[in-house]
Design a protein around this motif. Structure first.
Motif, mmCIF file in Angstrom:
data_model
loop_
_atom_site.group_PDB
_atom_site.id
_atom_site.type_symbol
_atom_site.label_atom_id
_atom_site.label_comp_id
_atom_site.label_asym_id
_atom_site.label_seq_id
_atom_site.Cartn_x
_atom_site.Cartn_y
_atom_site.Cartn_z
ATOM 1 N N ARG A 15 2.624 -3.198 -18.425
ATOM 2 C CA ARG A 15 1.754 -2.108 -18.751
ATOM 3 C C ARG A 15 2.532 -1.014 -18.924
ATOM 4 O O ARG A 15 1.573 0.048 -19.444
ATOM 5 N N GLY A 16 3.645 -0.888 -18.700
ATOM 6 C CA GLY A 16 4.383 0.256 -18.542
ATOM 7 C C GLY A 16 4.165 1.401 -17.732
ATOM 8 O O GLY A 16 4.499 2.733 -17.821
ATOM 9 N N TRP A 17 3.693 0.669 -16.626
ATOM 10 C CA TRP A 17 3.243 1.739 -15.493
ATOM 11 C C TRP A 17 4.358 2.140 -14.256
ATOM 12 O O TRP A 17 4.321 3.174 -13.630
ATOM 13 N N VAL A 18 5.575 1.655 -14.555
ATOM 14 C CA VAL A 18 6.720 1.805 -13.493
ATOM 15 C C VAL A 18 7.587 2.709 -14.122
ATOM 16 O O VAL A 18 8.300 2.335 -14.968
ATOM 17 N N LYS A 19 7.559 3.888 -13.642
ATOM 18 C CA LYS A 19 8.555 5.006 -14.034
ATOM 19 C C LYS A 19 9.712 4.943 -13.407
ATOM 20 O O LYS A 19 9.486 5.578 -12.002
ATOM 21 N N VAL A 20 10.959 4.844 -13.790
ATOM 22 C CA VAL A 20 11.930 4.968 -12.813
ATOM 23 C C VAL A 20 13.242 5.434 -13.470
ATOM 24 O O VAL A 20 13.159 5.523 -14.996
ATOM 25 N N SER A 21 14.491 6.107 -12.795
ATOM 26 C CA SER A 21 15.469 6.199 -13.822
ATOM 27 C C SER A 21 16.705 5.672 -13.192
ATOM 28 O O SER A 21 17.716 5.733 -13.884
ATOM 29 N N GLN A 22 16.642 5.047 -12.255
ATOM 30 C CA GLN A 22 17.839 4.354 -11.519
ATOM 31 C C GLN A 22 17.627 3.310 -10.918
ATOM 32 O O GLN A 22 16.389 3.152 -10.493
ATOM 33 N N PRO A 23 18.497 2.514 -10.290
ATOM 34 C CA PRO A 23 18.028 1.246 -9.580
ATOM 35 C C PRO A 23 17.473 1.212 -8.278
ATOM 36 O O PRO A 23 16.575 0.704 -7.785
ATOM 37 N N LEU A 24 17.910 2.538 -7.703
ATOM 38 C CA LEU A 24 17.400 2.825 -6.252
ATOM 39 C C LEU A 24 15.855 3.114 -6.337
ATOM 40 O O LEU A 24 15.166 2.756 -5.590
ATOM 41 N N ASP A 25 15.403 3.685 -7.669
ATOM 42 C CA ASP A 25 13.996 3.946 -7.667
ATOM 43 C C ASP A 25 13.119 2.700 -7.906
ATOM 44 O O ASP A 25 11.949 2.565 -7.553
ATOM 45 N N ILE A 26 13.803 1.691 -8.436
ATOM 46 C CA ILE A 26 13.061 0.454 -8.597
ATOM 47 C C ILE A 26 12.938 -0.092 -7.199
ATOM 48 O O ILE A 26 12.249 -0.848 -6.939
ATOM 49 N N LEU A 27 14.117 0.016 -6.207
ATOM 50 C CA LEU A 27 13.602 -0.536 -5.014
ATOM 51 C C LEU A 27 12.883 0.222 -4.295
ATOM 52 O O LEU A 27 12.085 -0.567 -3.547
ATOM 53 N N LEU A 28 12.726 1.480 -4.302
ATOM 54 C CA LEU A 28 11.826 2.276 -3.579
ATOM 55 C C LEU A 28 10.242 2.024 -4.464
ATOM 56 O O LEU A 28 9.448 1.895 -3.641
ATOM 57 N N SER A 29 10.128 1.671 -5.563
ATOM 58 C CA SER A 29 8.759 1.455 -6.270
ATOM 59 C C SER A 29 8.270 -0.191 -5.701
ATOM 60 O O SER A 29 7.168 -0.216 -5.300
ATOM 61 N N ILE A 30 9.479 -1.069 -5.419
ATOM 62 C CA ILE A 30 9.045 -2.282 -4.781
ATOM 63 C C ILE A 30 8.521 -2.066 -3.362
ATOM 64 O O ILE A 30 7.507 -2.541 -2.850
ATOM 65 N N LEU A 31 9.116 -1.302 -2.517
ATOM 66 C CA LEU A 31 8.945 -1.043 -1.391
ATOM 67 C C LEU A 31 7.271 -0.246 -1.053
ATOM 68 O O LEU A 31 6.570 -0.468 -0.210
ATOM 69 N N ASP A 32 7.254 0.681 -2.188
ATOM 70 C CA ASP A 32 5.993 1.391 -2.302
ATOM 71 C C ASP A 32 4.829 0.365 -2.424
ATOM 72 O O ASP A 32 3.694 0.399 -1.785
ATOM 73 N N GLN A 33 5.338 -0.545 -3.326
ATOM 74 C CA GLN A 33 4.100 -1.517 -3.953
ATOM 75 C C GLN A 33 3.700 -2.485 -2.688
ATOM 76 O O GLN A 33 2.639 -2.926 -2.361
ATOM 77 N N LYS A 34 4.917 -2.884 -1.885
ATOM 78 C CA LYS A 34 4.680 -3.626 -0.778
ATOM 79 C C LYS A 34 3.676 -2.905 0.499
ATOM 80 O O LYS A 34 2.940 -3.522 0.922
ATOM 81 N N VAL A 35 3.975 -1.590 0.714
ATOM 82 C CA VAL A 35 3.121 -0.995 1.622
ATOM 83 C C VAL A 35 1.685 -0.885 1.017
ATOM 84 O O VAL A 35 0.846 -0.981 1.888
#
Length: 316
Positions: free
Chosen positions: A122-142
């Motif tokens: 749905r285009g909701w994941v805004k990131v600019s580098q791979p570390l942002d992806i990891l942080l998004s995953i951890l945030d989703q996990k929480v």
């Protein structure tokens, strides 16, 4: 199974993957390998020129084996919660943050990743580098762990009503349910503590990055709040467990009490019947015309007297 994602104009997009091709090393901003067979692992390892972690290595609990940095990149092994056969279980996912790419390796199909893929579509994941992806995953996990805690709390309220308010509640079933909730709450707490360690490790590498440092601080704050909530749930589970066991003991004591009173009530009649059941030649009462009714009356009166006394004392 392989999932490949690419950052396009600050948004994470999923790419269609039919076969594992050498170009994935250049195209993928996030490469997610799920329950891979040995052939797939060897191909990915060859294309990425990186050593993939074994399942045994991923399950190590010491911090030095779960969070470290080497020539391949930044390694973070994190526990994720999922449901299997009606019980909460945990599975470790190994992340490797490299220059321009995030690698993840897991043996289970986890709800956190399914939800993240839905958000990506749905285009909701805004990131600019791979570390942002990891942080998004951890945030989703929480967020998912917070939802799981809410479910535990709701179930605990139902069990609490059954234990404390229902007159004919099934206490044995309630204790079994409380044991399951305690196990689920424990696994949630374990995942939260593991995520807390992951964020603390990542924070060392983003000290000069205000944006990502703020993201880590927000996740850390949520973790602290949820950990406090798990402590509250543990206390409530223990209270309800003690209450349920106490009520069971009271019920058992009531049964023993009834048997004890019945034994005392029937003891005098039994004694009288035993006396008049003796076979001696000289027993004056044997010649009484009303000896039999007299013996029956004595037994009834001797049985009613203890019952009346217990009733007057409020023991019944």
């Amino acid at each position: 199974m392989l999932h490949i994602f690419r950052i396009e104009n600050g948004v994470l997009r999923e790419k269609d993957v039919d076969t594992i091709m050498p170009s994935l090393a250049e195209d993928g901003s996030w490469i997610d390998l799920v329950d891979a067979e040995e052939e797939e692992r060897n191909l990915v390892q060859q294309f990425l020129q990186a050593e993939l972690p074994d399942s045994d290595d991923m399950e190590e609990i010491e911090a030095s084996a779960r969070f470290f940095s080497d020539e391949q990149g930044l390694h973070v092994h994190s526990l994720f919660l999922f449901q299997s056969e009606g019980r909460a279980r945990t599975s470790t996912v190994a992340f490797v943050v490299q220059e321009g790419r995030l690698l993840s390796f897991r043996d289970s199909r986890l709800p956190d990743f399914r939800l993240l893929r839905l958000r990506v579509r749905r285009g909701w994941v805004k990131v600019s580098q791979p570390l942002d992806i990891l942080l998004s995953i951890l945030d989703q996990k929480v967020e998912n762990l917070a939802d799981a805690l809410e479910d535990v709390h709701r179930d605990l309220e139902k069990v609490g009503y059954s234990v404390l308010e229902e007159e004919n509640g099934e206490l044995e079933e309630d204790i079994e349910r409380l044991a399951q909730l305690e196990d689920t709450n424990g696994k949630i707490r374990l995942c939260l503590m593991d995520t807390q360690r992951s964020i603390s490790f990542i924070q060392r590498y983003v000290r000069s990055d205000k944006v990502r440092r703020r993201t880590c601080a927000e996740i850390q704050h949520d973790l602290d709040t949820l950990l406090s909530h798990t402590t509250f749930l543990f206390d409530k589970i223990n209270f309800l467990m003690d209450a349920a066991q106490g009520f069971i003991n009271i019920q058992q004591n009531q049964i023993i009490k009834i048997f004890s009173i019945a034994a005392v009530v029937f003891l005098p009649p039994t004694m009288i019947a035993s006396i008049y059941g003796m076979n001696f030649e000289i027993m004056p009462e044997l010649d009484f015309r009303f000896g039999y009714p007299m013996a029956i009356g004595l037994m009834v009166l001797s049985g009613m007297a203890p019952y009346w006394y217990f009733k007057r004392k409020g023991w019944l």
